[in-house]
Design a protein around this motif. Structure first.
Motif, PDB file in Angstrom:
ATOM      1  N   SER A  49      48.728  47.510  -9.410  1.00  0.00           N
ATOM      2  CA  SER A  49      47.907  48.181  -8.410  1.00  0.00           C
ATOM      3  C   SER A  49      48.731  48.678  -7.311  1.00  0.00           C
ATOM      4  O   SER A  49      48.935  49.760  -6.836  1.00  0.00           O
ATOM      5  CB  SER A  49      46.742  47.106  -7.810  1.00  0.00           C
TER       6      SER A  49
ATOM      7  N   SER B  30      43.088  60.929  -2.272  1.00  0.00           N
ATOM      8  CA  SER B  30      44.222  60.772  -1.532  1.00  0.00           C
ATOM      9  C   SER B  30      45.122  62.098  -1.216  1.00  0.00           C
ATOM     10  O   SER B  30      45.505  62.369  -0.080  1.00  0.00           O
ATOM     11  CB  SER B  30      45.224  59.464  -1.925  1.00  0.00           C
TER      12      SER B  30
ATOM     13  N   GLY C 142      49.980  52.380  -6.102  1.00  0.00           N
ATOM     14  CA  GLY C 142      49.907  52.980  -4.913  1.00  0.00           C
ATOM     15  C   GLY C 142      50.965  53.153  -4.210  1.00  0.00           C
ATOM     16  O   GLY C 142      50.945  54.371  -3.524  1.00  0.00           O
TER      17      GLY C 142
ATOM     18  N   VAL D 265      43.388  55.944  -2.336  1.00  0.00           N
ATOM     19  CA  VAL D 265      44.121  54.891  -2.973  1.00  0.00           C
ATOM     20  C   VAL D 265      44.324  53.335  -2.037  1.00  0.00           C
ATOM     21  O   VAL D 265      43.907  52.330  -2.317  1.00  0.00           O
ATOM     22  CB  VAL D 265      45.604  55.389  -3.360  1.00  0.00           C
ATOM     23  N   PRO D 266      44.625  53.521  -0.917  1.00  0.00           N
ATOM     24  CA  PRO D 266      44.841  52.406   0.111  1.00  0.00           C
ATOM     25  C   PRO D 266      43.564  51.509   0.310  1.00  0.00           C
ATOM     26  O   PRO D 266      43.690  50.286   0.176  1.00  0.00           O
ATOM     27  CB  PRO D 266      45.340  52.723   1.300  1.00  0.00           C
TER      28      PRO D 266
ATOM     29  N   ASN E 121      49.105  56.643   3.779  1.00  0.00           N
ATOM     30  CA  ASN E 121      49.133  55.385   3.953  1.00  0.00           C
ATOM     31  C   ASN E 121      47.923  54.621   4.798  1.00  0.00           C
ATOM     32  O   ASN E 121      47.804  53.509   5.220  1.00  0.00           O
ATOM     33  CB  ASN E 121      50.240  54.762   4.466  1.00  0.00           C
TER      34      ASN E 121
ATOM     35  N   LEU F  75      42.929  49.660  -3.137  1.00  0.00           N
ATOM     36  CA  LEU F  75      43.725  48.684  -3.356  1.00  0.00           C
ATOM     37  C   LEU F  75      43.327  47.434  -2.563  1.00  0.00           C
ATOM     38  O   LEU F  75      43.361  46.403  -2.761  1.00  0.00           O
ATOM     39  CB  LEU F  75      45.283  48.945  -3.160  1.00  0.00           C
TER      40      LEU F  75
ATOM     41  N   LYS G 112      40.784  58.015  -7.165  1.00  0.00           N
ATOM     42  CA  LYS G 112      41.114  57.796  -5.963  1.00  0.00           C
ATOM     43  C   LYS G 112      42.572  58.483  -5.692  1.00  0.00           C
ATOM     44  O   LYS G 112      42.793  58.961  -4.631  1.00  0.00           O
ATOM     45  CB  LYS G 112      41.611  56.187  -5.961  1.00  0.00           C
TER      46      LYS G 112
END
Length: 273
Positions: free
Chosen positions: A244, A71, A248, A223-224, A206, A227, A67
């Motif tokens: 987590s 990103s 992030g 990543v977002p 983000n 999560l 991840k």
């Protein structure tokens, strides 16, 4: 500003900094607590030791390295491509003065005001038809267009005030439009472009809504998205949720701190100009 007013402003800035940093500190403390320690002492207590198993378990469970790489690739690609596209568009609109310049800028402004929810349906079917659905390239193309719309609108105003004498002198010396762009406009505008590059990277990093729609497989998620999807899972206890959130946040914060001097220099130079 001197005297009591200066100290009042300094005190207000310190209080504001503490308020902004406090949530990050709480998340970092809870990320290194064991579940038993969190249950017995609560979220506001200091950790008795470093319990890193929650971070390790989360990293392995969600394949966080994959991840993180997704990103990084998407954010870096979008930030570079969006800046390049913004410069080319703004050079034509701000310096080239193409016909219909005002209406084109209005179109870019309207594009910036459109909610992403309104774009989700057509973009989904376009990605399906082009065979790009569930690929990083689809998100890169869409986010580049979105970020470049803002960058074009901003840079057009900046380059519209560019000294014409410099370009005329370069033209007399035999420099074409492309050479003037690469040798004169870009170097002089580098502080502004650096600020745009940093903001594009952080905004894309983000981004949650569009990657959630386009990236559905575990190998392509950012990543977002990872999560957000995992926050509702029952096997996520409080310490793992904090781990987590910490994982992030840290990459974006690290990128911002690394390029903080570049960002400050770009804003300061832009203000002086």
């Amino acid at each position: 500003m001197r005297g009591p007013g200066r100290w009042a402003v300094l005190f207000a800035l310190v209080v504001l900094a503490v308020v902004m940093i406090f949530p990050f500190v709480i998340v970092a403390m809870n990320a290194v607590k064991s579940p038993a320690e969190y249950s017995s002492n609560g979220p506001l207590s200091l950790p008795e030791g470093l319990y890193l198993q929650g971070i390790v378990d989360f990293w392995n469970r969600v394949e966080f390295g994959v991840k993180l790489w997704n990103s990084l690739v998407i954010s870096a690609s979008v930030s570079v491509l969006a800046v390049v596209l913004s410069v080319l568009n703004a050079y034509a609109l701000g310096i080239g003065r193409v016909k219909g310049r005002l209406w084109i800028l209005v179109l870019f402004l309207v594009a910036n005001t459109l909610p992403q929810e309104a774009l989700a349906y057509p973009l989904y079917y376009l990605a399906k038809a082009a065979g790009l659905y569930d690929t990083r390239l689809a998100v890169i193309i869409v986010m580049t267009a979105i970020q470049a719309a803002f960058g074009t609108y901003l840079l057009s105003a900046v380059l519209g005030q560019f000294p014409k004498e410099i370009l005329e002198a370069a033209s007399i010396d035999g420099a074409g439009r492309l050479r003037s762009l690469l040798r004169i406009v870009v170097p002089i505008s580098r502080p502004t472009l650096s600020v745009l590059l940093i903001f594009f990277f952080i905004w894309t990093w983000n981004e949650f809504f569009l990657p959630l729609i386009f990236l559905i497989s575990n190998d392509t998620q950012t990543v977002p998205v990872a999560l957000g999807v995992l926050q509702g899972q029952r096997y996520m206890d409080a310490t793992m949720s904090s781990a987590s959130a910490l994982l992030g946040i840290v990459p974006a914060v690290a990128f911002f701190l690394i390029f903080q001097r570049t960002l400050t220099r770009g804003v300061t130079v832009g203000a002086i100009k």
